[in-house]
Design an enzyme around this catalytic site. Structure first.
Site: not given
Length: 274
Positions: A86-88, A90
């Protein structure tokens, strides 16, 4: 400009600093900082949702890197291995393999698009259609070195990518959508919605204008569905965190259709804390 304390995510090292126009200047003692004394903030941590055959499911907060969540998990699960990210910015469901069998099983499912994923996102503009599918091939370009990437539409050489979406609520200037990426490209949801003219609120990397209420990326992984290493189905769910709920309360205060975005979330079969 002020004082701060900097350190490693696990708290094993910290040092007082002064913030100047040239950056951080390290000081040897807290006395040099004066009063009031800076305090080290508690680092964000992922919490355990559930465990199964070959996997551990975590609830990752916004602001925590996936790699740091893995480091935290390995303190109790030494064989833990990433199979997705997951993106930071998100938040939400992060599934991690707990052994080699789980890693092989989950990697194959993600690669063959057998893991169903549901995200919630707040995008700019009133999306006209009630649902749809974005099919646009994606490539990555490196920006700033290390792992700083930006996705872009590349119909010639990009990887096939598809995101299905559905409108949950419309406000005066924004729309809350559920998004199901059938493929798992880096920044897929963010790039795809920017491509159709509805970037995520505050997502400057993809042209999303800032908003005072958006103090985090408005993207949350609400659910994952797949099979564990023994072939049994798993359903992992993460309720909307408080910071996302507060964001939606501000963004969808006026002109909302339907009148309560929480009802739309509930109808989407993804849990909310309220």
């Amino acid at each position: 400009l002020g004082g701060c304390v900097v350190g490693l995510f696990d708290g094993s090292f910290w040092a007082p600093c002064i913030i100047t126009g040239l950056g951080l200047e390290l000081y040897g003692s807290l006395e040099e900082l004066g009063e009031p004394r800076p305090r080290l903030l508690t680092p964000p941590r992922a919490t355990l949702i559930q465990e199964g055959a070959g996997y551990v499911a975590l609830d990752k907060p916004s602001g925590l890197r996936t790699e740091d969540a893995l480091k935290q998990l390995r303190l109790t699960h030494g064989e833990a291995e990433l199979v997705s990210r997951l993106d930071k910015g998100t938040s939400g469901c992060l599934i991690v393999a707990s052994n080699k069998e789980g890693a092989a099983c989950l990697t194959e499912q993600f690669a063959s698009q057998k893991v169903a994923k549901t995200y919630f996102a707040l995008v700019w503009g009133r999306v006209a259609s009630d649902e749809g599918s974005i099919q646009a091939a994606l490539s990555l370009t490196q920006t700033g070195g290390k792992s700083r990437y930006r996705a872009y539409i590349d119909n010639d050489l990009g990887k096939p990518s598809e995101t299905q979406w559905k409108v949950l609520a419309r406000g005066d200037q924004t729309t809350l959508v559920s998004a199901s990426p059938l493929t798992g490209r880096t920044h897929q949801i963010r790039c795809h919605f920017a491509h159709i003219g509805h970037p995520l609120v505050g997502d400057s990397k993809y042209g999303g204008a800032p908003a005072a209420y958006a103090r985090r990326l408005p993207l949350h992984c609400a659910a994952l569905v797949g099979l564990d290493a023994e072939g049994q189905a798993f359903h992992i769910a993460s309720p909307l965190p408080e910071d996302f709920e507060q964001l939606l309360d501000e963004a969808l205060r006026d002109g909302v259709e339907p009148s309560n975005w929480r009802d739309a979330i509930a109808a989407c079969d993804a849990p909310s804390k309220n």
